[in-house]
Design a protein around this motif. Structure first.
Motif, PDB file in Angstrom:
ATOM      1  N   PHE A  78       6.221  21.947  45.725  1.00 46.46           N
ATOM      2  CA  PHE A  78       7.298  20.978  46.258  1.00 46.46           C
ATOM      3  C   PHE A  78       6.473  20.053  47.065  1.00 46.46           C
ATOM      4  N   VAL A  79       6.798  18.954  46.923  1.00 46.16           N
ATOM      5  CA  VAL A  79       6.160  17.954  48.062  1.00 46.16           C
ATOM      6  C   VAL A  79       7.276  17.220  48.860  1.00 46.16           C
ATOM      7  N   ALA A  80       8.188  16.537  48.225  1.00 46.37           N
ATOM      8  CA  ALA A  80       9.427  15.962  49.113  1.00 46.37           C
ATOM      9  C   ALA A  80      10.501  15.739  48.128  1.00 46.37           C
ATOM     10  N   ALA A  81      11.637  15.383  48.539  1.00 48.86           N
ATOM     11  CA  ALA A  81      12.671  15.229  47.840  1.00 48.86           C
ATOM     12  C   ALA A  81      13.677  14.322  48.760  1.00 48.86           C
ATOM     13  N   ILE A  82      14.372  13.508  47.891  1.00 53.39           N
ATOM     14  CA  ILE A  82      15.528  12.566  48.571  1.00 53.39           C
ATOM     15  C   ILE A  82      16.741  12.571  47.646  1.00 53.39           C
ATOM     16  N   PRO A  83      17.875  12.729  48.347  1.00 52.88           N
ATOM     17  CA  PRO A  83      19.216  12.834  47.529  1.00 52.88           C
ATOM     18  C   PRO A  83      19.478  11.337  47.010  1.00 52.88           C
ATOM     19  N   TRP A  84      20.592  11.153  46.222  1.00 56.14           N
ATOM     20  CA  TRP A  84      21.047   9.922  45.560  1.00 56.14           C
ATOM     21  C   TRP A  84      21.286   8.905  46.467  1.00 56.14           C
ATOM     22  N   SER A  85      21.794   9.283  47.570  1.00 61.70           N
ATOM     23  CA  SER A  85      22.076   8.477  48.783  1.00 61.70           C
ATOM     24  C   SER A  85      20.898   7.821  49.642  1.00 61.70           C
ATOM     25  N   GLY A  86      19.903   8.695  49.624  1.00 62.74           N
ATOM     26  CA  GLY A  86      18.679   8.334  50.447  1.00 62.74           C
ATOM     27  C   GLY A  86      19.307   8.488  51.658  1.00 62.74           C
ATOM     28  N   SER A  87      20.047   9.140  52.161  1.00 65.21           N
ATOM     29  CA  SER A  87      20.340   9.207  53.626  1.00 65.21           C
ATOM     30  C   SER A  87      19.689  10.395  54.196  1.00 65.21           C
ATOM     31  N   SER A  88      18.971  11.360  53.635  1.00 64.81           N
ATOM     32  CA  SER A  88      18.170  12.226  54.105  1.00 64.81           C
ATOM     33  C   SER A  88      16.955  12.361  53.195  1.00 64.81           C
ATOM     34  N   THR A  89      15.894  13.296  53.863  1.00 63.09           N
ATOM     35  CA  THR A  89      14.880  13.388  52.929  1.00 63.09           C
ATOM     36  C   THR A  89      14.358  14.853  53.493  1.00 63.09           C
ATOM     37  N   TYR A  90      13.433  15.393  52.757  1.00 62.14           N
ATOM     38  CA  TYR A  90      13.019  16.654  52.672  1.00 62.14           C
ATOM     39  C   TYR A  90      11.508  16.748  52.361  1.00 62.14           C
ATOM     40  N   TYR A  91      10.820  17.702  53.196  1.00 61.87           N
ATOM     41  CA  TYR A  91       9.431  17.348  52.778  1.00 61.87           C
ATOM     42  C   TYR A  91       8.744  19.210  53.079  1.00 61.87           C
ATOM     43  N   ALA A  92       7.805  19.220  52.306  1.00 58.65           N
ATOM     44  CA  ALA A  92       7.247  20.299  52.571  1.00 58.65           C
ATOM     45  C   ALA A  92       6.335  20.436  53.602  1.00 58.65           C
ATOM     46  N   ASP A  93       6.050  21.526  54.645  1.00 57.74           N
ATOM     47  CA  ASP A  93       5.689  21.727  55.721  1.00 57.74           C
ATOM     48  C   ASP A  93       4.264  21.201  55.790  1.00 57.74           C
ATOM     49  N   SER A  94       3.529  21.223  54.534  1.00 55.20           N
ATOM     50  CA  SER A  94       2.057  20.849  54.490  1.00 55.20           C
ATOM     51  C   SER A  94       1.936  19.406  54.472  1.00 55.20           C
ATOM     52  N   VAL A  95       3.042  18.604  54.397  1.00 56.06           N
ATOM     53  CA  VAL A  95       2.790  17.183  54.055  1.00 56.06           C
ATOM     54  C   VAL A  95       3.722  16.353  55.199  1.00 56.06           C
ATOM     55  N   LYS A  96       4.502  17.216  55.835  1.00 53.00           N
ATOM     56  CA  LYS A  96       5.533  16.643  56.817  1.00 53.00           C
ATOM     57  C   LYS A  96       4.707  15.756  57.920  1.00 53.00           C
ATOM     58  N   GLY A  97       5.272  14.597  58.321  1.00 55.09           N
ATOM     59  CA  GLY A  97       4.576  13.833  59.266  1.00 55.09           C
ATOM     60  C   GLY A  97       3.560  12.706  58.427  1.00 55.09           C
ATOM     61  N   ARG A  98       3.133  13.148  57.271  1.00 56.90           N
ATOM     62  CA  ARG A  98       2.257  12.240  56.822  1.00 56.90           C
ATOM     63  C   ARG A  98       2.541  11.434  55.580  1.00 56.90           C
ATOM     64  N   PHE A  99       3.592  12.278  54.716  1.00 58.26           N
ATOM     65  CA  PHE A  99       4.284  11.572  53.603  1.00 58.26           C
ATOM     66  C   PHE A  99       5.613  10.968  53.799  1.00 58.26           C
ATOM     67  N   THR A 100       5.960   9.992  53.316  1.00 59.31           N
ATOM     68  CA  THR A 100       7.156   9.383  53.419  1.00 59.31           C
ATOM     69  C   THR A 100       7.897   9.080  51.896  1.00 59.31           C
ATOM     70  N   ILE A 101       9.029   9.629  51.640  1.00 58.57           N
ATOM     71  CA  ILE A 101       9.831   9.581  50.390  1.00 58.57           C
ATOM     72  C   ILE A 101      10.697   8.324  50.612  1.00 58.57           C
ATOM     73  N   SER A 102      11.043   7.410  49.654  1.00 58.40           N
ATOM     74  CA  SER A 102      12.231   6.497  49.520  1.00 58.40           C
ATOM     75  C   SER A 102      12.357   6.073  48.348  1.00 58.40           C
ATOM     76  N   ARG A 103      13.757   5.564  48.130  1.00 61.02           N
ATOM     77  CA  ARG A 103      14.120   5.268  46.968  1.00 61.02           C
ATOM     78  C   ARG A 103      14.836   3.600  47.031  1.00 61.02           C
ATOM     79  N   ASP A 104      14.882   3.150  45.990  1.00 58.40           N
ATOM     80  CA  ASP A 104      15.568   1.816  45.850  1.00 58.40           C
ATOM     81  C   ASP A 104      16.320   2.002  44.477  1.00 58.40           C
ATOM     82  N   ASN A 105      17.503   2.410  44.658  1.00 60.23           N
ATOM     83  CA  ASN A 105      18.335   2.701  43.474  1.00 60.23           C
ATOM     84  C   ASN A 105      18.681   1.201  42.558  1.00 60.23           C
TER      85      ASN A 105
END
Length: 122
Positions: A46-73
């Protein structure tokens, strides 16, 4: 049915950046989207995830602070901005649709893209 196509991988130097995109065809906006990565001989991680709303994001500890997930529905797209890359980030990166369950579990995901290779050279 959702079809996913990843793009944006390639060869990058240590400390560099790359932006991955996951474009979907189908009922995309209703689902959480996750990014995983896989190295031969190891379990998909697992690296990162984002719910349908985009209101929150989740990251693996190994990538936190370096990776950013975003979505444009509106564009049926989820992006993964990867900064300060390390050699251990080298992997095939997959996006997938999460239908139920924990975001960090690959078994929670039903539809997967074909993957895109990211290679970080030192």
């Amino acid at each position: 049915q959702v079809q996913l196509v990843e793009s944006g991988g390639g060869l990058v130097q240590v400390g560099g950046s790359v932006r991955l995109s996951c474009r979907a065809a189908g009922a995309f906006s209703s689902y959480a989207i996750g990014w995983f990565r896989e190295v031969p001989g190891k379990e998909r991680e697992f690296v990162a995830a984002i719910p349908w709303s985009g209101s929150s994001t989740y990251y693996a500890d190994s990538v936190k602070g370096r990776f950013t997930i975003s979505r444009d529905n509106a564009k049926n797209t989820v992006n993964l901005q990867m900064n300060s890359l390390k050699p251990e980030d080298t992997a095939v990166y997959y996006c997938a649709v999460c239908r139920s369950g924990g975001y960090w579990l690959s078994r929670s995901y039903d539809y997967w893209g074909q993957g895109t290779q990211v290679t970080v050279s030192s």
